[in-house]
Design an enzyme around this catalytic site. Structure first.
Site, PDB file in Angstrom:
ATOM      1  N   GLY A 109       0.817  -1.207   0.000  1.00  0.00           N
ATOM      2  CA  GLY A 109       0.000   0.000   0.000  1.00  0.00           C
ATOM      3  C   GLY A 109       0.851   1.258   0.000  1.00  0.00           C
ATOM      4  N   CYS A 110       2.168   1.089  -0.037  1.00  0.00           N
ATOM      5  CA  CYS A 110       3.094   2.220  -0.110  1.00  0.00           C
ATOM      6  C   CYS A 110       3.699   2.248  -1.509  1.00  0.00           C
ATOM      7  CB  CYS A 110       4.230   2.069   0.899  1.00  0.00           C
ATOM      8  SG  CYS A 110       3.705   2.049   2.604  1.00  0.00           S
TER       9      CYS A 110
END
Length: 135
Positions: A50-51
């Site tokens: 998610g980064c």
């Protein structure tokens, strides 16, 4: 909710500065102070999804509280991670799940510098912390 001592120190340091350039320099210094992760700890299992940048997170119980270590290959993000870790280190699980991440960065004077992708990435790190400790 009282702040951990490292968070108090961060708050004093960042709010004493006038502009973004000074805060950016301090942010880089905080990022350079992260505890290093070994090659084994920088594995896919520890990677936070998610980064946009690579971020690895390790959680360790210490005397009934949680201690986190994190690293990123992005220098600015390392500083933001260091400030996140300062805010959550040593908190009991119930306090960790109640952290107001945008509010913390606003207090530090860094809220405007959090792009949506950085904000999403930091929220992914916080969610991963909560998963690792079972909240």
């Amino acid at each position: 909710m009282t702040l951990p001592s490292a968070a108090e120190k961060a708050l004093l340091a960042f709010t004493a500065l006038g502009g973004w350039e000074q805060r950016a320099r301090l942010l880089m210094q905080w990022g350079d102070s992260l505890e290093p992760l070994s090659d084994i700890e920088r594995s896919d299992e520890q990677r936070v999804h998610g980064c946009e940048s690579n971020v690895w997170l390790v959680a360790e119980p210490r005397a009934g509280r949680w201690h986190f270590r994190a690293y990123s290959d992005a220098r600015l993000l390392r500083g933001l991670l260091a400030l996140l870790l300062a805010r959550v280190d040593g908190l009991p699980a119930e306090e960790l799940s109640a952290i107001d991440l945008p509010g913390w960065f606003e207090q530090l004077g860094l809220g405007r510098q959090l792009s949506p992708s950085r904000s999403n990435g930091l929220n992914a790190v916080l969610r991963r912390m909560q998963e690792l400790i079972g909240t």
